[in-house]
Scaffold this motif. Sequence first.
Motif, PDB file in Angstrom:
ATOM      1  N   SER A  58       0.837  -1.209   0.000  1.00 28.12           N
ATOM      2  CA  SER A  58       0.000   0.000   0.000  1.00 28.12           C
ATOM      3  C   SER A  58       0.869   1.256   0.000  1.00 28.12           C
ATOM      4  CB  SER A  58      -0.915   0.014   1.224  1.00 28.12           C
ATOM      5  OG  SER A  58      -1.833  -1.048   1.161  1.00 28.12           O
ATOM      6  N   ASP A  59       1.991   1.187   0.705  1.00 27.81           N
ATOM      7  CA  ASP A  59       2.902   2.332   0.780  1.00 27.81           C
ATOM      8  C   ASP A  59       3.496   2.696  -0.580  1.00 27.81           C
ATOM      9  OD1 ASP A  59       2.393   2.478   3.485  1.00 27.81           O
ATOM     10  OD2 ASP A  59       4.330   1.630   4.091  1.00 27.81           O
ATOM     11  N   VAL A  60       3.590   1.709  -1.471  1.00 24.35           N
ATOM     12  CA  VAL A  60       4.103   1.996  -2.819  1.00 24.35           C
ATOM     13  C   VAL A  60       2.960   2.013  -3.846  1.00 24.35           C
ATOM     14  CG1 VAL A  60       6.446   1.172  -2.384  1.00 24.35           C
ATOM     15  CG2 VAL A  60       4.735  -0.430  -3.295  1.00 24.35           C
ATOM     16  N   ALA A  61       1.734   2.092  -3.340  1.00 29.81           N
ATOM     17  CA  ALA A  61       0.531   2.195  -4.179  1.00 29.81           C
ATOM     18  C   ALA A  61       0.425   1.056  -5.182  1.00 29.81           C
ATOM     19  CB  ALA A  61       0.472   3.547  -4.884  1.00 29.81           C
ATOM     20  N   SER A  62       0.735  -0.153  -4.732  1.00 29.46           N
ATOM     21  CA  SER A  62       0.653  -1.322  -5.604  1.00 29.46           C
ATOM     22  C   SER A  62      -0.597  -2.130  -5.284  1.00 29.46           C
ATOM     23  CB  SER A  62       1.891  -2.199  -5.449  1.00 29.46           C
ATOM     24  OG  SER A  62       1.752  -3.358  -6.255  1.00 29.46           O
ATOM     25  N   ARG A  64      -1.839  -4.322  -7.226  1.00 33.35           N
ATOM     26  CA  ARG A  64      -1.486  -5.688  -7.616  1.00 33.35           C
ATOM     27  C   ARG A  64      -0.783  -6.410  -6.460  1.00 33.35           C
ATOM     28  NH1 ARG A  64       3.099  -7.665 -11.689  1.00 33.35           N
ATOM     29  NH2 ARG A  64       2.529  -9.852 -11.746  1.00 33.35           N
ATOM     30  N   GLY A  65       0.163  -5.745  -5.824  1.00 38.25           N
ATOM     31  CA  GLY A  65       0.860  -6.352  -4.698  1.00 38.25           C
ATOM     32  C   GLY A  65      -0.071  -6.671  -3.545  1.00 38.25           C
ATOM     33  N   VAL A  66      -0.998  -5.764  -3.255  1.00 38.63           N
ATOM     34  CA  VAL A  66      -1.987  -6.029  -2.214  1.00 38.63           C
ATOM     35  C   VAL A  66      -2.780  -7.281  -2.577  1.00 38.63           C
ATOM     36  CG1 VAL A  66      -4.093  -5.177  -1.115  1.00 38.63           C
ATOM     37  CG2 VAL A  66      -2.143  -3.640  -1.409  1.00 38.63           C
ATOM     38  N   GLY A  67      -3.150  -7.406  -3.844  1.00 32.47           N
ATOM     39  CA  GLY A  67      -3.880  -8.589  -4.295  1.00 32.47           C
ATOM     40  C   GLY A  67      -3.096  -9.871  -4.061  1.00 32.47           C
ATOM     41  N   LEU A  68      -1.806  -9.832  -4.347  1.00 32.27           N
ATOM     42  CA  LEU A  68      -0.977 -11.020  -4.123  1.00 32.27           C
ATOM     43  C   LEU A  68      -0.886 -11.363  -2.637  1.00 32.27           C
ATOM     44  CD1 LEU A  68       1.866 -10.378  -6.721  1.00 32.27           C
ATOM     45  CD2 LEU A  68      -0.065 -11.965  -6.912  1.00 32.27           C
ATOM     46  N   TYR A  96      -7.823  -7.982  -7.620  1.00 33.09           N
ATOM     47  CA  TYR A  96      -6.800  -6.962  -7.363  1.00 33.09           C
ATOM     48  C   TYR A  96      -5.418  -7.355  -7.877  1.00 33.09           C
ATOM     49  CZ  TYR A  96     -10.478  -4.739  -4.763  1.00 33.09           C
ATOM     50  OH  TYR A  96     -11.666  -4.151  -4.424  1.00 33.09           O
ATOM     51  N   ALA A  97      -5.123  -8.647  -7.963  1.00 39.26           N
ATOM     52  CA  ALA A  97      -3.811  -9.093  -8.449  1.00 39.26           C
ATOM     53  C   ALA A  97      -3.618  -8.783  -9.931  1.00 39.26           C
ATOM     54  CB  ALA A  97      -3.624 -10.580  -8.189  1.00 39.26           C
ATOM     55  N   HIS A  98      -4.709  -8.478 -10.636  1.00 43.55           N
ATOM     56  CA  HIS A  98      -4.605  -8.131 -12.061  1.00 43.55           C
ATOM     57  C   HIS A  98      -4.548  -6.632 -12.288  1.00 43.55           C
ATOM     58  CE1 HIS A  98      -4.873 -12.248 -12.921  1.00 43.55           C
ATOM     59  NE2 HIS A  98      -6.159 -12.384 -12.952  1.00 43.55           N
ATOM     60  N   GLU A  99      -4.557  -5.864 -11.213  1.00 42.58           N
ATOM     61  CA  GLU A  99      -4.493  -4.407 -11.322  1.00 42.58           C
ATOM     62  C   GLU A  99      -3.041  -3.949 -11.497  1.00 42.58           C
ATOM     63  OE1 GLU A  99      -7.140  -2.219 -11.331  1.00 42.58           O
ATOM     64  OE2 GLU A  99      -8.459  -3.965 -11.319  1.00 42.58           O
ATOM     65  N   GLU A 100      -2.879  -2.636 -11.631  1.00 44.30           N
ATOM     66  CA  GLU A 100      -1.543  -2.061 -11.787  1.00 44.30           C
ATOM     67  C   GLU A 100      -0.810  -2.048 -10.456  1.00 44.30           C
ATOM     68  OE1 GLU A 100      -0.146  -0.900 -14.674  1.00 44.30           O
ATOM     69  OE2 GLU A 100      -1.913  -1.745 -15.638  1.00 44.30           O
ATOM     70  N   GLY A 101       0.501  -2.071 -10.536  1.00 41.68           N
ATOM     71  CA  GLY A 101       1.289  -1.933  -9.322  1.00 41.68           C
ATOM     72  C   GLY A 101       2.637  -2.588  -9.433  1.00 41.68           C
TER      73      GLY A 101
END
Length: 155
Positions: A58-62, A64-68, A96-101
């Motif tokens: 979340s701190d790097v606005a990812s 996709r990472g949150v989804g993972l 969410y894993a398919h989103e940008e980040g």
Amino acid sequence: MTWPASLDLYRQSLAAYEAIGDRAEEARILSEMAWTHLRHDDPALARRTFLDSVQAYSDVASVRGVGLSLIGLAATETVDHRPETAVQIAAAAEVYAHEEGIVNVYSDETPGREFVDQARAALSADDVAQATEVGRRLTIKEALDLARIPETASV
């Protein structure tokens, strides 16, 4: 290498990335640590570490990472015998894993798939379909709230 030794190496790596401020790499290391805890029967510590990984992503606005990281939280639900919640969180994670980040990935494997498959197998087809539909509509906050319920209940 024993799993305690691997966790020690992860901690050393985490400290190094913290020192240079590389939050994306911190998130990856936290996720790896969480998977190690989960595979060695410590779902409570895995949950806390996956939640730390979510914060780093979340701190790097990812998104996709949150989804993972949500996939890992779904796995903890499976281990804690909450298959419906696991399927809901996994469905949100897939969205969410398919989103940008930004995500540092060193393998094409999706960790946790076997845990999600176990959760689905524990439910009827109708329950899987319903939980998946509910999960796809969850916001990140709602998915995280579901994952935090066991942690909050034990405090």
